[in-house]
Every structure is written in structure tokens, then in C-alpha cells.
Design an enzyme around this catalytic site. Structure first.
Site, short mmCIF file in Angstrom:
data_model
loop_
_atom_site.label_atom_id
_atom_site.label_comp_id
_atom_site.label_asym_id
_atom_site.label_seq_id
_atom_site.Cartn_x
_atom_site.Cartn_y
_atom_site.Cartn_z
N TYR A 24 0.82 -1.21 0.00
CA TYR A 24 0.00 0.00 0.00
C TYR A 24 0.85 1.27 0.00
O TYR A 24 0.43 2.31 -0.46
CB TYR A 24 -0.91 0.03 1.23
CG TYR A 24 -2.27 -0.59 1.03
CD1 TYR A 24 -2.41 -1.86 0.51
CD2 TYR A 24 -3.43 0.11 1.39
CE1 TYR A 24 -3.66 -2.44 0.35
CE2 TYR A 24 -4.68 -0.46 1.23
CZ TYR A 24 -4.79 -1.73 0.71
OH TYR A 24 -6.03 -2.27 0.56
N LYS A 47 2.88 -15.43 1.86
CA LYS A 47 3.05 -16.11 0.57
C LYS A 47 4.54 -16.38 0.44
O LYS A 47 5.21 -15.97 -0.51
CB LYS A 47 2.49 -15.21 -0.55
CG LYS A 47 2.39 -15.89 -1.91
CD LYS A 47 1.28 -16.92 -2.01
CE LYS A 47 1.37 -17.66 -3.34
NZ LYS A 47 0.41 -18.79 -3.44
N ASP A 61 -3.45 -18.07 -0.18
CA ASP A 61 -4.48 -18.71 -1.00
C ASP A 61 -5.20 -19.79 -0.19
O ASP A 61 -6.43 -19.89 -0.20
CB ASP A 61 -3.90 -19.27 -2.32
CG ASP A 61 -2.63 -20.11 -2.12
OD1 ASP A 61 -2.08 -20.13 -1.00
OD2 ASP A 61 -2.19 -20.74 -3.11
N ASP A 66 -6.51 -6.81 3.98
CA ASP A 66 -7.64 -6.12 3.34
C ASP A 66 -8.59 -7.15 2.72
O ASP A 66 -9.81 -7.13 2.93
CB ASP A 66 -7.11 -5.17 2.26
CG ASP A 66 -8.22 -4.46 1.52
OD1 ASP A 66 -9.15 -3.96 2.19
OD2 ASP A 66 -8.17 -4.41 0.27
N ASP A 108 -12.49 -8.83 4.35
CA ASP A 108 -13.79 -8.78 3.65
C ASP A 108 -14.39 -10.18 3.58
O ASP A 108 -15.60 -10.37 3.76
CB ASP A 108 -13.63 -8.24 2.23
CG ASP A 108 -13.80 -6.74 2.14
OD1 ASP A 108 -13.49 -6.06 3.15
OD2 ASP A 108 -14.23 -6.23 1.09
C1 IPM Z 1 -10.43 -1.02 4.07
C2 IPM Z 1 -10.69 -0.36 2.75
C3 IPM Z 1 -9.53 0.57 2.43
C4 IPM Z 1 -8.28 -0.27 2.32
C5 IPM Z 1 -9.72 1.46 1.19
C6 IPM Z 1 -10.98 2.27 1.24
C7 IPM Z 1 -8.53 2.35 0.94
O1 IPM Z 1 -10.90 -1.30 1.77
O2 IPM Z 1 -10.29 -0.30 5.08
O3 IPM Z 1 -10.39 -2.24 4.12
O4 IPM Z 1 -7.99 -0.81 1.24
O5 IPM Z 1 -7.58 -0.41 3.31
MG MG Z 2 -11.04 -3.31 2.48
#
Ligand code: IPM
Ligand code: MG
Length: 360
Positions: A141, A192, A224, A248, A252
Site C-alpha cells: 500500500y 506467501k 491462497d 484487506d 472482507d
Molecule cells: C479497508 C478499505 C480501504 C483499504 C480502502 C478504502 C482504501 O478497503 O479499510 O479495508 O484498502 O484499506
Molecule cells: Mg477493504
């Protein structure tokens, strides 16, 4: 002692959901003696529209002097074609790096009431309680060099750099081991290392730091496989620690196990327990301004703020209890609604949590 909270609603549904979390904070002030003052600031696309920057100087100053920060979400269709340097996301990333919020805690807990809202079978997810510890201020990042360049043949080439220093890995390792010590004492480090040298070093440092925590059982998993295991048998995990980008993605994925991404809070901490608290979901421009968004992730982020930055475990527990009571009443926003529930909007969900708090 009076604590100062910077409130940064951001864009899209950020505005609506933060308003509900502020109602909860107001209730804690009036009914439970919490001593705070709140100050609002601009971040993201709305900040860009007003000041030309997604992270105006005034907001950074406000965030720096605050004891804790409550953030909604940033981004939206409107700003997608802007130069990457001024995109709303840069506001969020700027706050993380300027405040050195390197440790991101993302709990994925399934409320039993929502076992049927998950896309996985209830027996696979019931009782789920995972903590993902994501490194937040390094890795790909932020790594340099980065950019899009034009080659001699006029073809364009995009590039980013995955880079970690030992000290960066060590400090997130300590947070992860400490977190595991307070839980089931099992830590899975996700990398990884079979392909990427940078995460080969990651693994080496994890093993080194593990010597300080002999009670914690450390395991390693390739990313993975970790993604697969999260949907195959998620309850095998207690604490997971991983890099910025893997965290990240995996968070999710873990969020969906719990029924909805609208349920999951997060804390981003510096080395002194100062933190920024935000739901892990985004600004959801498709439903913004329609009173549809689920404010629970943001309200639970306030609970994390009380626990980690404001030193009030008791009030954190009260918020979590109030959320459970509301779920027990069958009240649901659209994202967690299943047949037979009572469908309500953002405002009504905020009000219901406040009412449940007052009734405790
Ligand atoms: C998160 C989001 C952020 C990230 C974005 C909005 C920059 O997806 O906080 O997970 O990638 O960290
Ligand atoms: Mg995110």
C-alpha cells in the site's frame, strides 16, 4: 477526564451511519457519565470538494490532537476518475500513515441471531469468533517506487513495491501475540512465503517473536489456502496476522461469514493505544442517502473505541449488549434481513440501539 473525539463521517453512507454512532455517544454522555467532547472534520471526497484535498490540514490537526477518531467511510463514483493522489481513499490512507496507526484489529464475530443471514451453512459459522490483525501502514500500500511509467516501445507499465522492514513486522507481531494471549492463544500468520521474499522475511520474524510468547501456538498458512480455509472451516482460526493487502482481502472474506459486512467494526491503533475506529465496509454509494445502511458496524466501532482508547470496558460491553438486544427484538436493516424479521432503516436502527442502552 474529558476525552476529545474527532468525528470524520466522510462520504456516502458514512454520513448516515456516523450520525447513529454519535447518537450512541450522546446517550453515553447523558445517561452513563462518559466525559467526551466531539469535533467534526472533513475527509475523503467531501473534503476534496470543499478544500481540494481529501485530507485537509485542519482535519489532520484535529485527528492528531484527538484521543480517538471515529470515521465513517470514504469514496464514491463521483471521485473515481480523479488523479490517484487526491482520491478519497488517499484521505484514509494519509490518516493511517500520518498517525502511525500500524495495527488494525478486525474482529469477525457471528451473532447467533444472524446465523441464517450468512451465505455459509449455520453449522459452519455458528460460534465464529476470529480476530484478524492486519498490518496497516506498510507493505504494498505504501511501498516505493510505485506508479505507471511508459516504456521505450510506448507501452505503459504499472508497478508497486511490496516491502517490509524487520521492525515493522516485529511490532505487528507483538500486537498479534498479545491479542492471542488474551484469547485462545492460537495465532496463524498468513503469508506467501513460497513465492515472495518479503513474506519469507515476514515468516522468519514471526517465528523469532514467537520465542517471547511460549504459551501461544503459532502456525503459518499461505494466503491462497487461508482464503479457502476461511470459507471451508473458519472456526479453526483464533487470531490471524497478515500484511496490509492480504489483510484487506481476508477481512472482507471473513466479514461475509458473519452475515453482512455491515456488522463488522475495526480499530486502527498506534503504539500508544490511540486509535481510529471505523466500520470495515466502504461508503456504499449505491445506497447512500436512502436510510438503508446498517449502522451497527459503526456503533460497534464505538464499543472498540471505549475498550481500547478510552479505557472503559464496562461501557463497551453495554453497547455490545444493546446491539444484541436489538437483534433479539428481530430488528434488521436490509443487509441482515431474512423472512420473518422486522425490516427497519438506518435511523430507526440507531434509535433502537439507544433505546436498548437506556433500558439496560
Ligand atoms: C479497508 C478499505 C480501504 C483499504 C480502502 C478504502 C482504501 O478497503 O479499510 O479495508 O484498502 O484499506
Ligand atoms: Mg477493504
Amino acid at each position: 477526564m474529558m476525552k476529545n473525539i474527532a468525528v470524520l463521517p466522510g462520504d456516502g453512507i458514512g454520513v448516515e451511519i456516523v450520525a447513529q454512532a454519535v447518537k450512541v455517544l450522546n446517550c453515553l454522555q447523558t445517561d452513563f457519565g462518559l466525559e467526551i467532547e466531539m469535533e467534526e472534520g472533513l475527509v475523503g471526497g467531501s473534503a476534496y470538494d470543499e478544500t481540494g484535498s481529501p485530507l485537509p490540514e485542519a482535519t489532520l490537526t484535529l485527528a492528531k490532537k484527538a484521543d480517538a477518531i471515529l470515521l465513517g467511510a470514504v469514496g464514491g463514483y463521483k471521485w473515481e476518475s480523479l488523479d490517484i493522489a487526491v482520491r478519497p481513499e488517499k484521505g484514509l490512507l494519509g490518516l493511517r500513515s500520518e498517525l502511525e496507526l500500524f495495527a488494525n484489529l478486525r474482529p469477525a464475530i457471528l451473532y447467533p441471531q444472524l446465523a441464517h443471514a450468512s451465505s455459509l451453512k449455520p453449522e459452519i459459522v455458528s460460534g465464529l469468533d476470529i480476530m484478524i490483525v492486519r498490518e496497516l501502514t506498510g507493505g504494498i500500500y505504501f511501498g516505493q517506487p510505485r506508479g505507471i511509467r511508459t516504456l521505450e516501445n510506448n507501452e505503459k507499465q504499472g508497478f508497486n513495491t511490496l516491502i517490509y522492514k524487520e521492525s515493522e513486522i516485529e511490532r505487528i507481531a507483538h500486537v498479534a501475540f498479545e491479542t492471542a494471549m488474551k484469547r485462545d492463544k492460537r495465532l496463524c500468520s498468513v503469508d506467501k512465503a513460497n513465492v515472495l521474499e518479503c513474506t519469507e522475511l515476514w515468516r522468519e520474524v514471526m517465528i523469532r517473536v514467537s520465542k517471547d510468547y511460549s504459551e501461544v501456538e503459532l502456525s503459518h498458512m499461505y494466503v491462497d489456502n487461508a482464503a479457502m480455509q476461511l470459507v471451508r472451516a473458519p472456526k479453526q482460526f483464533d487470531v490471524m496476522v497478515t500484511t496490509n493487502m492480504f489483510g484487506d482481502i481476508l477481512s472482507d472474506c471473513a466479514a461475509m461469514l458473519t452475515g453482512s459486512i455491515g456488522m463488522l467494526p475495526s480499530a486502527s491503533m498506534d503504539k500508544n493505544q490511540k486509535g481510529m475506529y471505523e466500520p470495515i465496509h466502504g461508503s456504499a454509494p449505491d445506497i447512500a442517502g436512502q436510510d438503508k445502511a446498517n449502522p451497527i458496524a459503526t456503533i460497534l466501532s464505538v464499543a472498540m473505541m471505549l475498550r481500547y482508547s478510552l479505557g472503559s470496558e464496562a461501557l463497551a460491553i453495554k453497547i455490545e449488549k444493546a446491539v444484541e438486544d436489538v437483534l433479539n427484538q428481530g430488528l434488521r436493516t436490509a443487509d441482515i434481513y431474512t423472512e420473518g424479521d422486522k425490516l427497519i432503516g438506518t435511523e430507526a436502527m440507531g434509535d433502537a440501539v439507544v433505546a436498548a442502552l437506556k433500558a439496560l
